[in-house]
Enzyme design. Sequence first.
Site, short mmCIF file in Angstrom:
data_model
loop_
_atom_site.label_atom_id
_atom_site.label_comp_id
_atom_site.label_asym_id
_atom_site.label_seq_id
_atom_site.Cartn_x
_atom_site.Cartn_y
_atom_site.Cartn_z
CG ASP A 1 -2.38 -20.21 -1.40
OD1 ASP A 1 -1.82 -20.19 -0.27
OD2 ASP A 1 -1.91 -20.86 -2.35
CG ASP B 1 -13.82 -6.85 2.04
OD1 ASP B 1 -13.54 -6.11 3.01
OD2 ASP B 1 -14.28 -6.41 0.97
CE1 TYR C 1 -3.48 -2.65 0.56
CE2 TYR C 1 -4.63 -0.68 1.28
CZ TYR C 1 -4.65 -1.99 0.86
OH TYR C 1 -5.85 -2.64 0.75
CG ASP D 1 -8.14 -4.62 1.58
OD1 ASP D 1 -9.10 -4.14 2.21
OD2 ASP D 1 -8.05 -4.60 0.34
CE LYS E 1 1.52 -17.78 -2.87
NZ LYS E 1 0.69 -19.00 -2.92
C1 IPM Z 1 -10.37 -1.14 3.94
C2 IPM Z 1 -10.57 -0.52 2.59
C3 IPM Z 1 -9.37 0.35 2.28
C4 IPM Z 1 -8.13 -0.52 2.33
C5 IPM Z 1 -9.47 1.11 0.96
C6 IPM Z 1 -10.74 1.95 0.87
C7 IPM Z 1 -8.27 1.97 0.71
O1 IPM Z 1 -10.76 -1.51 1.64
O2 IPM Z 1 -10.24 -0.38 4.93
O3 IPM Z 1 -10.39 -2.37 4.03
O4 IPM Z 1 -7.83 -1.20 1.35
O5 IPM Z 1 -7.47 -0.52 3.36
MG MG Z 2 -10.95 -3.48 2.42
#
Ligand code: IPM
Ligand code: MG
Length: 355
Positions: free
Chosen positions: A223, A251, A142, A247, A191
């Site tokens: 993975d 999710d 990042y 990240d 990884k």
């Molecule tokens: C998160 C989001 C952010 C990230 C984006 C919006 C930059 O996806 O906080 O998970 O990737 O950190």
């Molecule tokens: Mg995110």
Amino acid sequence: MKCNIALVKGDGIGPEIVDSAVEVLNAIGKKYGHEFSFTSYLAGGCSIDAYGVPLTQETIDGCKNSDSVLLGAVGGPKWDTLPGNIRPEKALLGLRAELGLFTNLRPAKIYDALKEACTLRPDIVDKGFDLVIVRELTGGIYFGERGRRDGKYGPEAYDTEAYSVMEIERIARVAFETAQKRRKNVVSIDKANVLETSRLWRETVHRIAAEYPDVEVSDMLVDNAAMQLVRDPSRFDVVLTSNMFGDILSDEASQITGSIGLLASSSLGSGKCGLYEPIHGSAPDIAGKGIANPIATILSASMMLRYSFNLSKEADSIDNAVNETLAAGIRTADIARGETPVSTSEMTKEIISRI
Ligand code: IPM
Ligand code: MG
């Protein structure tokens, strides 16, 4: 207690859900005798519209001078075609970096009341799960060098992943200390079969692990981790990850709780001032309709009370109110399964009535 909270409502559903969390904080303040004051700052798309940049010095200073920051979400299709350095997301990354917030805690657990909303098989859901992702937040790909150049096949783009020993050590310590307060198990994600940063990550995590003999540590390739998270999430306690892996996996972890609308997160540095935000995005498709699920942001406010202000009784009171509201069958559209969905403000009122 008096606390100055910076509000960065952002874009899309951001303002709606932050307003809900503010109402909840005000209810807590009233009940427990605290004075929360709020100052709003622009960041993200709304800041681009107002000032031409996603993050201004005024917002950075305002957040730095606050006791803590509550953030909604940034971004939306309106700003999607802007060049990388002035995209709304830059605001989030800038704030994390400016405030030195290298730790991102993302808890994910299954609520009994929401087992039906979970996309996993009932036999997996029945085992339950309660994990926390400890994501490194100010390093890795990042923040590495990136750009465009002429490559072997013509124009190309590159992003670089770099991690220093220091960055890995400090996030590993957070993971081990988090595990000590939980079920004393850390799974470190990497990884290492391909990436050199991952080999350094693994090596460093094991060296630090020696300082925490009461915590069990193991490594898992990313993975495989993505697969294990849906195969048997109950096997995870603390999941330690780099910025990008965290990240992605967070999710995934949110989806198995039933909805991404439920997951709160806290970003912390070495001090008490943190940045608290739902892990979901600005959901432009439902913005302004009053139907967004405010729970992730309300739980983020609870994390703020717990981690930045040491108000655990007050945080418990929010968490319990959310639990009871869900147990009473009250659902926003994203988690409704046959129930008539309530609006953002109705959900907020229901939660406040249980505080
Ligand atoms: C998160 C989001 C952010 C990230 C984006 C919006 C930059 O996806 O906080 O998970 O990737 O950190
Ligand atoms: Mg995110």
